[in-house]
Design a protein around this motif. Structure first.
Motif, short mmCIF file in Angstrom:
data_model
loop_
_atom_site.label_atom_id
_atom_site.label_comp_id
_atom_site.label_asym_id
_atom_site.label_seq_id
_atom_site.Cartn_x
_atom_site.Cartn_y
_atom_site.Cartn_z
N GLU A 120 57.04 87.61 9.21
CA GLU A 120 56.13 87.50 10.36
C GLU A 120 54.92 88.42 10.18
N ARG A 124 51.14 87.23 10.07
CA ARG A 124 50.25 87.66 11.15
C ARG A 124 49.07 88.45 10.58
N GLU A 127 46.65 86.03 9.01
CA GLU A 127 46.00 85.28 10.07
C GLU A 127 44.88 86.10 10.72
N ASP A 162 50.80 90.76 19.05
CA ASP A 162 50.62 89.63 19.94
C ASP A 162 50.68 90.09 21.41
#
Lengths: 312, 261, 117
Positions: A120, A124, A127, A162
């Protein structure tokens, strides 16, 4: 509710050392504020008004002296851990990064601290690097970055977990105009994603452009909370007329002040009637480009908080 | 637990990246390692003068480990300086885990330095290490290193609030170990009460184990002393955890954790 | 002479503000205790003087190399080297003063170990 602050007070004792003995200073004085989910909220006020103190309390690195503060329904004192999982922090300037690490290493490190698994975290980080236009420099050391790039990376860092609530403390300090423009666009995107955003700023244009509502605070107290436009209308403020002319209007009744620059004037009047009079006068004198404008946020700010010049 | 290990791993990776950005293996060898080896030689020479070269050589070769392990004390100021302390506190991970991970590279550096000292210096001073027991030397050094590291982390948790005292704290911390924990003279040289205090410090038991190992002593002594050393380390670890919580609580109370630097 | 005294004074001020510079003063007693314990344990009373003198000398070197070497470097670091070179006074005497102040402090370890002895 994104943020609910009730009667929040925080005082400090000035001085250094284990038990400072200086005078007590009140940074927040019974502040009450509610920010609904998904709102972009601006916190405006002079230096020392308590903006950063509020941000620090909401980010759980400072305890309130009294009163309560909740973030997304969690108390910042009792449920600090739950709060920490859900917030992102971005402050202006170049700090908050490890300069001897690459951009990607910085992000992966913080991803682990925000409990993302390795896969993850990798995903992330890539991204966010792409989103903030840092892909090409992803593996360069942060110390080789320009100021703007460091700020973008800092932003990416704030988004790594997030977060549902993002606290921006003076995010655009020292940003160049292009970067500041990109930053505002990004705020728009984050709003679209349904995140709640609290921004402290000195930049009235920025607040006016990105914020759904703004709160003016001074000396640790709320002066007003409104939409930027609503704030302008609510205040019994002067109406402005802008025109492209060099004509002298200072003699007209109801004109409070005139600012002129390079053939362009901004005329402050004491109300709608006076504004109409000024416009009529200008049109009669053959001025083509003329319009009445509501006060800007800056005008409201100066009116409510007062021009303090160089005072802090 | 898996979260904690992942945090430990990534902060260790980050500290490795920072360490290698600062040092190359050449600069590390010629500035840091050589400084540590010269210190061991200095004391070994004193040992030669008074006729106990092996005692001082072994003691000091282990002791240099403590310097590196205690460097963890200095990291606190780094977090403050880079403005990451507030972000670290506001992140949803255990602060002690992050901190321990960030210093891990110095523990490794210390183990490598100490093992190097054992490889290089005994032949120079005519000291003989028994074979194959000597293969266990790195294991014992690592055990001592771990407990010194926890001891350093505990001191760090108190120094975090007083960044100005960090160098002082570092030096006093490792010099205390070097002076009283059986590095240069056996602990029974000291008065009883000092000896009692010293048995709660890292290094004391680890060094006893090391000397027993090298002197072909009974395996039971070696094992008991290593276990004791690790227990002492665990106690310091617990104290460090308490210290870190206390530091963060205090920082949140008095507002000394700043955004930025 | 005035520049020299100004140098001495500023060095003392700086040291008072940054106690870290006085580190050597705190490490000397440890070194002295180590050396003394070693020679006493070895029952070598003839070496006690050496055991006391050595830490003092180490202190003196520590002070002079560490601090004196850093005076100019730290001046550059803080950005005051250029202005002070441009100042109307001869900088040599100021620096001489500062370095002498450092060396003066370097004598303290001697007293320290004498006390321990």
């Amino acid at each position: 509710m994104g943020v609910r602050v009730i009667d929040l007070t925080r005082s400090f004792r000035k001085g250094k050392g284990w038990r400072p003995k200086g005078p007590e200073v009140t940074a927040l004085d019974g502040l009450t504020l509610e920010i609904p989910d998904g709102e972009v909220h601006g916190l405006l006020g002079p230096n020392g008004a308590g903006k950063t103190t509020l941000c620090k309390i909401l980010s759980t690195i400072l305890l309130p002296s009294s009163g309560t503060a909740e973030v997304l329904g969690y108390d910042v004192v009792a449920d600090a851990h739950e709060v920490r999982r859900r917030i992102g922090i971005v402050f202006g300037g170049e700090h908050g990064l490890y300069w001897k690490l690459s951009a990607r290493q910085n992000l992966r490190y913080w991803a682990a601290l925000y409990k993302l698994t390795d896969a993850e975290g990798d995903h992330r980080a890539s991204e966010l690097l792409a989103r903030l236009g840092l892909t090409a420099k992803a593996d360069d050391l942060v110390e080789t970055f320009s100021r703007g790039m460091k700020q973008r990376l800092h932003l990416a860092r704030g988004l790594i977990g997030d977060p549902k609530l993002i606290l921006f403390d003076e995010p655009t300090i020292g940003m160049d105009p292009v970067a500041a423009h990109d930053f505002r666009r990004l705020i728009g995107e984050l709003r679209e994603e349904g995140r709640t955003i609290l921004i402290t700023t000195h930049d009235m244009d920025e607040a006016e452009e990105v914020c759904d509502r703004v709160t003016l605070i001074d000396k640790g107290r709320v002066i007003a909370t409104e939409s930027p436009r609503g704030l302008a209308q609510m205040s019994s403020l002067h109406r402005w007329v802008e025109a492209e002319t060099t004509a002298d209007v200072t003699h007209l009744p109801g004109v409070v002040a005139v600012e002129s620059r390079a053939g362009f004037v901004r005329i402050k009047t004491d109300g709608d009637a006076s504004a109409r009079r000024v416009i009529d006068f200008l049109l009669d004198n053959g001025v083509r480009s003329v319009r009445a404008v509501p006060p800007t946020l800056e005008d409201v700010y100066l009116d409510l908080i007062g021009a303090r010049g160089m005072e802090v | 637990m898996r979260d904690q290990l992942r945090v430990l791993k990534h902060s260790a990776i980050a500290s490795w990246a920072e360490f290698t950005a600062f040092y190359t293996w050449k600069t590390w060898t010629f500035t840091w390692l050589s400084r540590l080896l010269i210190q061991v030689c200095f004391y070994a020479l004193i040992g030669r003068m008074i006729g106990s070269v092996d005692y001082l050589l072994v003691g000091n070769a282990v002791a240099i480990m403590a310097i590196d392990a205690c460097v963890v004390i200095l990291l606190a100021i780094g977090e403050r300086r880079s403005g990451t302390l507030s972000l670290m506190v506001a992140a949803p991970s255990t602060h002690l885990t992050i901190y321990l991970g960030r210093g891990l590279i110095h523990l490794v550096s210390g183990v490598v330095a100490s093992v190097t000292a054992f490889l290089v210096l005994p032949p120079l001073f005519g000291v003989h290490l028994p074979w194959p027991q000597a293969l266990l030397v790195p294991v014992l050094i690592t055990a001592v290193g771990l407990s010194c590291y926890c001891y350093g982390a505990c001191v760090a948790s108190f120094v975090l609030g007083f960044p100005a005292a960090r160098w002082l704290a570092l030096n006093i911390s490792y010099l205390t170990l070097m002076t009283f924990c059986g590095v240069n003279v056996p602990t029974d040289f000291w008065p009883d009460w000092v000896r009692r205090v010293v048995s709660f410090l890292p290094m004391t038991h680890g060094l006893t184990a090391m000397r027993a190992l090298i002197a072909n002593g009974p395996a039971s002594t070696v094992v008991t002393q290593v276990v004791l050393e690790l227990l002492v380390g665990a106690a310091w670890f617990a104290l460090a955890a308490v210290g870190f919580n206390r530091m963060v609580r205090r920082g949140r109370r008095d507002g000394s954790i700043e955004f930025g630097a | 002479m005035r520049a020299f005294l100004a140098g001495v004074r500023i060095q003392f001020w700086l040291i008072r503000r940054q106690p870290d510079d006085l580190l050597t003063l705190c490490t000397i007693p440890f070194t002295a205790v180590i050396m003394l314990s070693v020679v006493i344990h070895a029952i070598r009373p003839d070496l006690v003087t050496n055991a006391l003198l050595a830490p003092a000398l180490i202190g003196l070197w520590g002070f002079s190399i560490g601090l004196a070497g850093e005076v100019i470097e730290s001046e550059r670091w803080v950005g005051t080297l250029n202005p002070s070179l441009a100042a109307p006074t001869e900088m040599h005497s100021v620096y001489f003063g500062r370095i002498m102040a450092v060396m003066g402090l370097g004598v303290i370890p001697l007293g320290e170990t004498w006390l321990l002895g």
